[in-house]
Structures are given as C-alpha cells and as structure tokens.
Motif scaffolding. Structure first.
Motif, short mmCIF file in Angstrom:
data_model
loop_
_atom_site.label_atom_id
_atom_site.label_comp_id
_atom_site.label_asym_id
_atom_site.label_seq_id
_atom_site.Cartn_x
_atom_site.Cartn_y
_atom_site.Cartn_z
N LEU A 1 0.83 -1.21 0.00
CA LEU A 1 0.00 0.00 0.00
C LEU A 1 0.86 1.25 0.00
O LEU A 1 0.58 2.22 -0.68
CB LEU A 1 -0.93 0.01 1.22
CG LEU A 1 -2.01 -1.07 1.24
CD1 LEU A 1 -2.82 -0.98 2.52
CD2 LEU A 1 -2.92 -0.93 0.03
N ASP B 1 -1.94 10.01 -1.70
CA ASP B 1 -3.21 9.77 -2.38
C ASP B 1 -4.35 9.73 -1.38
O ASP B 1 -4.18 9.28 -0.24
CB ASP B 1 -3.16 8.46 -3.16
CG ASP B 1 -2.21 8.53 -4.35
OD1 ASP B 1 -1.77 9.64 -4.66
OD2 ASP B 1 -1.91 7.47 -4.92
N ARG B 2 -5.51 10.16 -1.82
CA ARG B 2 -6.67 10.18 -0.94
C ARG B 2 -6.97 8.77 -0.44
O ARG B 2 -7.00 7.82 -1.22
CB ARG B 2 -7.88 10.73 -1.68
CG ARG B 2 -9.10 10.86 -0.78
CD ARG B 2 -10.32 11.32 -1.52
NE ARG B 2 -11.42 11.54 -0.61
CZ ARG B 2 -12.66 11.78 -0.99
NH1 ARG B 2 -12.95 11.84 -2.28
NH2 ARG B 2 -13.62 11.97 -0.11
N GLY B 3 -7.21 8.64 0.83
CA GLY B 3 -7.49 7.36 1.45
C GLY B 3 -6.33 6.82 2.23
O GLY B 3 -6.51 6.06 3.18
N GLY B 4 -5.11 7.20 1.87
CA GLY B 4 -3.93 6.71 2.58
C GLY B 4 -3.90 7.14 4.03
O GLY B 4 -3.37 6.43 4.89
N GLU B 5 -4.51 8.29 4.33
CA GLU B 5 -4.51 8.78 5.71
C GLU B 5 -5.46 7.97 6.59
O GLU B 5 -5.43 8.10 7.81
CB GLU B 5 -4.92 10.25 5.75
CG GLU B 5 -6.38 10.54 5.45
CD GLU B 5 -6.72 10.64 3.98
OE1 GLU B 5 -7.80 11.13 3.64
OE2 GLU B 5 -5.88 10.20 3.14
N SER C 1 -12.93 5.19 2.17
CA SER C 1 -11.79 5.86 1.56
C SER C 1 -10.54 5.00 1.64
O SER C 1 -9.77 4.88 0.68
CB SER C 1 -11.56 7.21 2.24
OG SER C 1 -10.48 7.91 1.65
N ALA C 2 -10.33 4.36 2.81
CA ALA C 2 -9.18 3.46 2.97
C ALA C 2 -9.30 2.25 2.05
O ALA C 2 -8.31 1.81 1.44
CB ALA C 2 -9.08 3.00 4.43
N PHE D 1 -8.61 3.20 -1.56
CA PHE D 1 -7.17 3.38 -1.69
C PHE D 1 -6.48 2.02 -1.85
O PHE D 1 -5.60 1.84 -2.71
CB PHE D 1 -6.65 4.11 -0.45
CG PHE D 1 -5.16 4.23 -0.35
CD1 PHE D 1 -4.48 5.22 -1.03
CD2 PHE D 1 -4.42 3.35 0.44
CE1 PHE D 1 -3.10 5.35 -0.94
CE2 PHE D 1 -3.05 3.46 0.54
CZ PHE D 1 -2.38 4.46 -0.15
N ARG E 1 -4.89 -0.50 -5.45
CA ARG E 1 -3.56 -1.12 -5.45
C ARG E 1 -3.64 -2.63 -5.38
O ARG E 1 -2.68 -3.31 -5.03
CB ARG E 1 -2.74 -0.56 -4.28
CG ARG E 1 -2.33 0.88 -4.51
CD ARG E 1 -2.08 1.64 -3.23
NE ARG E 1 -1.66 3.01 -3.53
CZ ARG E 1 -2.50 3.98 -3.89
NH1 ARG E 1 -3.79 3.73 -3.98
NH2 ARG E 1 -2.04 5.18 -4.17
N ALA F 1 -15.24 2.92 -3.89
CA ALA F 1 -15.27 4.32 -4.34
C ALA F 1 -16.70 4.81 -4.48
O ALA F 1 -17.00 5.98 -4.20
CB ALA F 1 -14.53 4.46 -5.67
N SER G 1 -12.63 1.30 -7.57
CA SER G 1 -11.48 1.01 -6.71
C SER G 1 -10.58 -0.04 -7.32
O SER G 1 -9.48 -0.27 -6.84
CB SER G 1 -11.97 0.54 -5.34
OG SER G 1 -12.76 -0.62 -5.48
#
Length: 458
Positions: free
Chosen positions: A105, A110-114, A185-186, A189, A193, A390, A427
């Motif tokens: 990951l 990128d959005r969602g990584g947080e 969001s996670a 993300f 991947r 998504a 996604s």
C-alpha cells in the motif's frame, strides 16, 4: 537463552518537534546518559534496545501489542508481536502477509492513505515477527461497546425508576456516515492497489484524533484473487527464479461480518464485460463493452459487505448475532431498520452540511431512507449487486449533502442507486494480470491472522 536483565539500554531522546500532547511522559530511560556496551547490545532484544516499553496495550489469539517510545526519535508507536513462534516456512509466509500488504500500500499522499494505519517497519527475532505501527487512541469496537453499555445502564435506570437517567451514548447517522466515509476511503485506496482487506470489522478500525483508520491486514489478499510467487525458471536446479501467478487462498475471518460467498468458499472474481463475450457478443460489441472501470467484481466487494455489516451493527446499537434467523437474514442481504430507526425528524434548527448549505437535522435514533438504502445495497447477497468502495464513498458523501426533492413535487431522498455515477472511478481501476480468471477461491481458517484487540489509549 534469556536476555541479561542487567544490560543497560541506550538513552531515550526527547523530540522537540512533537506537539505537547504527543510528548511521551518522562520515564527513567530519559535520564540515562550512557548507552549500553557493544557486548550488551549484541545480546539485547531489539524491542528493548530500540524502544522504551510502556506496557502491553492488549493481546489477541495471535499477537500481543506493546506501547513503546522510540529511543532515537522520541515518538510513541505500537509494536505488534506474534504470540506463537513461527517455525515453519508456511507459518512465516502467513504472518508476513500483513507487512507485505501494508508495504504494498505504501501510504503516500493519495486520498485514502490517511485512513490506513501507518506501517513503519518490521523485523524477525527469536522466531517472532515484530511490526512497528502508528499508535492510535482506541478502536471503533471500544467506542461501540461504550454505547452498548450506556444503553444497558439507561434501561436499568428506567426499570428502577431513577429520577435522573444515564445520558445515553449512541452512534447516530452522522457519526456512522463518518465511519463509512473514512473506511470506504481506505478501502478504495487499497483496492486501487489490488489489495483486499477481508477482515473489516469494528475491532480492526482504529481511531486517532477523531479519524477512523483501517488496521490489521493479516488476512489481506489480491483483489483479483491472483498472487505472484517465485518459481524456478531454469532447469537442473538452477537458483534463478521467475514470477508465476496462482490463485491465492482466502482466509476466513469473523463470520458475523464475512461476505456469504467467502463463507461458502465459492467466490470467483469476474469481469462483467467478459460475461458479454461468453454470451456471443460480436467483435464490434466486444470493443464497445471493453472493460470499464466499474465492470470488475473481485474480492473488493467482500470488503464492502463487511463495511455494510459494520454500519448496520452500529445503527442497531447491539452486537451482530453469530447465528440464528437474524444472522441468516444478513447473509441473504435482508436488513430492516424498523426495530431501531424511526423516520427522519427535526430536533432543532437546520445545521450546515459538508457543503456548507443547510441540511435536515436528523435525530440520533433515526436514519434517512437514503442511508438505509445504501447499507442494504452494501450487504446485497450477490457480489455484483454491491457498489465498489469508491461508489460507497461517493454515496456516503452525498448523504451528508442537502437532499434533493423529487421533480414531481412529492419530495423525498435521492435513491441510493442514483448516487452511483458512472463517472466515479472504480477502486479496481488498476487490474493485475489474470484478473479475468474464474478459479474458485477456497480457504481454511487462518491460524496466524492478527486480531486487532486494542490500539491503545494514551
């Protein structure tokens, strides 16, 4: 051999760049001026050599979690250690699944990584795997347990006829929408991947500074169900290797949240556009129906089911059943909010939504039709009938926007189907080779998947 208790640890430095609230409390290790000798460090556990151990945060069936301070950067972390020794190659491979997934990951901007718990590294020592992770405040399951206990106390007070009832803590629609936004969001993300979590549940959703983060990737698998492993590429025992693809084993998790197709062991990822080819679509039509961003249905939809089951549990105010009629109804995609959700009602003046415009204020005990429709769609029995992560994220954000009235003047909430726009990126927009395969994925219960017990409070 046991480690020498008299070995002196290196000093623990304070970090002047941390916020005051993030500064660890003073420990005896901060006052040590001299480090350990080279001989002592050679026999010292890395956990003790590199960190100040502040105690055990929690433990599950397969791991123990420590709260620590790094001696060099002065920051606090969580360190997970496998309880069992990993003595066979298979045990080590299964245990490394979590760190390999998190390394894949890679975090990033990128959005969602947080909304994914940060991974800082790992090491093996005395046949145990140690994983250094971001330290969080608590878990979603702990917050939910407080609500369940609050509800029980309120009922007890009412039965006793207490003059002052206990103030009830609840998960209202607004907070559940926040959970959906952050976790979806996670997942979006991760799915982009090619990583499916496959163990989404309140125990594995951690909370830090009010932000929900997805943790415990010990049961992760590729979204397309295909893994890449090393295989000899030369004859006569040559040491060179090549990557070959093979179907991966899907491990079982908590059956209360697990998608029905995984419980049956019958799930096969497929591309909806290729179903047209099997139905005799011509060459021109084949080009017309080339794989779209939303056509692939993989293991990501199992994550969506688990998130939907989590939202349904939070809305119900009681733990999901592990068996019985209600358990089977959820497996069949049949959910009902009648027993715990009233119709929307105004409890005060309008408050602004995320867009800044007024929205209808909904009481904690009520859930809008659009919210109910979204959760029902997420737990649909068929994987292809569920939205991707998504789309769930886009729908959850729409829930917090002003509700549009119907053009015929009857009014009402926007249907959840209408929230899923084809323009929303899927996604699984970045497929891996072999994603069109239909090999059925079986699996056995994991003996080494980490159960995220406690993230730890400060």
């Amino acid at each position: 051999a046991p480690l020498p208790r008299a070995a002196q640890s290196p000093p623990c430095l304070r970090n002047p760049f941390l916020r005051e609230r993030d500064q660890p409390e003073e420990t005896p290790a901060h006052a040590r001026a001299n480090g350990a000798s080279a001989a002592a460090l050679a026999t010292m556990s890395r956990l003790r050599a590199d960190f100040v151990d502040l105690g055990v945060l929690g433990r599950g069936g397969f791991c123990k979690v420590f709260k620590v301070i790094s001696r060099l950067d002065g920051s606090q972390y969580a360190v997970k250690r496998t309880e069992r020794k990993l003595q066979s190659e298979r045990e080590r491979r299964e245990a490394l699944r979590e760190v390999q997934a998190m390394a894949g990951l890679g975090g990033g901007a990128d959005r969602g990584g947080e909304h994914v718990v940060r991974y800082f590294g790992c090491w093996m020592e005395y046949d145990h795997l140690y994983i250094q992770l971001e330290l969080c405040d608590t878990t979603l399951s702990a917050l939910f347990a407080e609500c369940v206990e609050s509800r029980a106390r309120e009922s007890a007070d009412a039965e006793r006829g207490a003059g002052e009832l206990t103030k009830r803590k609840t998960f209202g629609q607004k907070e559940i929408e926040k959970v959906l936004r952050h976790v979806a969001s996670a997942l979006a993300f991760a799915h982009a991947r090619n990583v499916a979590h496959l163990d989404v549940k309140p125990d594995n959703v951690l909370v830090r500074d009010g932000v929900y983060k997805l943790a415990d990737w010990g049961r992760a698998a590729p979204v397309d169900g295909v893994g890449y492993v090393g295989a000899p590429s030369g004859a006569h025992g040559e040491s060179s290797t090549r990557l070959v693809s093979k179907p991966v084993s899907v491990e079982e998790g908590d059956s209360r949240y697990l998608a029905p197709e995984l419980l049956r062991g019958e799930f096969a990822p497929y591309d909806a556009s290729r179903a047209d080819e099997a139905s005799g679509v011509g060459a021109g039509e084949e080009r017309k129906h080339a794989r779209s961003p939303r056509s692939f249905v993989g293991l990501d939809r199992a994550d969506v089911f688990s998130l939907g089951a989590t939202a349904y549990e939070l809305a119900s105010g009681a733990p999901l059943p592990a068996s019985g009629e209600a358990y089977q109804a959820l497996r069949d995609g049949r959910v009902s909010f009648e027993s715990f959700a009233a119709s929307p009602s105004r409890t005060g003046p309008d408050e602004p939504g995320r867009s800044g415009t007024p929205r209808e204020r909904v009481s904690d005990a009520s859930f809008t039709p659009a919210f109910q429709a979204l959760v029902a769609k997420m737990v649909a029995a068929l994987p292809g009938a569920r939205p991707c992560a998504a789309e769930v994220l886009a729908a959850a954000e729409t829930l917090d926007a002003p509700q549009a009235e119907a053009s015929d003047g009857a009014g009402g909430s926007q249907g959840v189907i209408g929230m899923f726009s084809p323009a929303v990126p899927d996604s699984t927009a970045k497929p891996s080779p072999g994603s069109h395969g239909r090999a059925v994925l079986g699996g056995t219960p994991s003996r080494l998947g980490f159960s995220a017990s406690a993230a730890g409070g400060r």
